[in-house]
Design an enzyme around this catalytic site. Structure first.
Site: not given
Ligand SMILES: NC(=O)c1ccc[n+]([C@@H]2O[C@H](COP(=O)([O-])OP(=O)(O)OC[C@H]3O[C@@H](n4cnc5c(N)ncnc54)[C@H](O)[C@@H]3O)[C@@H](O)[C@H]2O)c1
Length: 242
Positions: A132, A145
């Site tokens: 991130s 986080y």
């Molecule tokens: N959305 C943003 O702005 C952003 C920014 C930086 C980093 N990220 C990172 O990107 C990645 C994906 O995030 P996203 O935005 O697509 O979120 P999201 O919530 O749309 O998807 C996350 C997925 O992870 C799954 N998950 C969570 N905990 C779990 C567990 N214990 N076991 C199995 N599956 C699990 C959830 O069910 C979900 O489908 C994450 O690592 C997040 O930290 C997101």
């Protein structure tokens, strides 16, 4: 209709993508498939090939075993599952802090550890972790986080050092603010936060999951063969202003 120039560039690749039922993980699984990879998806919620909470000892080993049985081998990992929420530091109790580290760090570590023998056997490998912008910077309400995402970047660098001699590259994509289920509640509750990120990015918009998935697919491809150990910001340019 113009043909997709990327179609087939991941042909023969066998990938695990976690967190693939939603957001960046779902877009990544779709992109890798479009590029010709065989993809085995995992998530805690329905919509994946392997449906399980990936925390705890053993879950990732079972995932690797299932993926190898389904695909006949493994050479690419994208551990994307993650959680986030805004909490002031004094609202971080031990259980919350530990849970964020367990989901965001320990599942990445265990997946890589348990899958590496298969990547070594394949004689090549691509691992793309998801950090991130808070892997390099901090923000209010994000102590747990940000700690977890700094850890993911540190893990990535050391894994790159250790696995490079086996033909395995390890890089970390560092997304900015992306419109997914993870960020939707914060943007809804704090519209000024959404506007802040839109304005902070020189490209003047939030990212979409596909903006991240396309970079992940590049890092999984042969085009990125001499890149390893890097954190790559994919943030619409937002961090040039930090
Ligand atoms: N959305 C943003 O702005 C952003 C920014 C930086 C980093 N990220 C990172 O990107 C990645 C994906 O995030 P996203 O935005 O697509 O979120 P999201 O919530 O749309 O998807 C996350 C997925 O992870 C799954 N998950 C969570 N905990 C779990 C567990 N214990 N076991 C199995 N599956 C699990 C959830 O069910 C979900 O489908 C994450 O690592 C997040 O930290 C997101």
């Amino acid at each position: 209709m113009a043909s997709d120039p990327m179609a087939g560039r991941l042909s023969g690749r066998r990938a695990i993508v976690t967190g693939a039922a939603s957001g960046i993980g779902a877009a990544t699984a779709a992109r890798l498939r479009a590029d010709g990879a065989h993809v085995f998806t995992a998530d805690a919620t329905d919509g994946a090939d392997f449906v399980a909470d990936l925390t705890g000892e053993g879950a990732n080993a079972r995932l690797v075993e299932s993926a190898v049985a389904a695909m006949g081998g493994l050479d690419t990992l994208v551990p994307c599952a993650g959680i986030s929420a805004f909490h002031p530091l004094e609202g971080h109790d031990d259980a919350y802090f530990a849970r964020v580290l367990e989901v965001n760090v320990m599942t990445v570590f265990r997946l890589v550890r348990d899958a590496v023998p298969h990547l070594k056997a394949a004689g090549k490998g691509r691992i793309v972790t998801i950090g991130s912008t808070t892997s390099s910077h901090g923000d209010e309400g994000l102590c747990a986080y940000s700690a977890s995402k700094h850890a993911v970047l540190g893990f990535t660098k050391s894994a790159a050092a250790e696995l490079g001699p086996f033909g395995i590259t390890v890089n970390c994509v560092q997304p900015g603010a992306i419109a997914t289920a993870m960020t939707a509640p914060a943007f809804e509750q704090m519209p000024e936060f959404k506007t802040f990120w839109e304005n902070k990015a020189p490209l003047r918009r939030l990212g979409q999951p596909e903006d991240i998935a396309d970079v992940i697919a590049f890092l999984c491809s042969d085009d990125a063969r001499f890149m390893s150990g890097h954190g790559v910001w994919v943030d619409g340019g937002a961090m040039v202003r930090h």
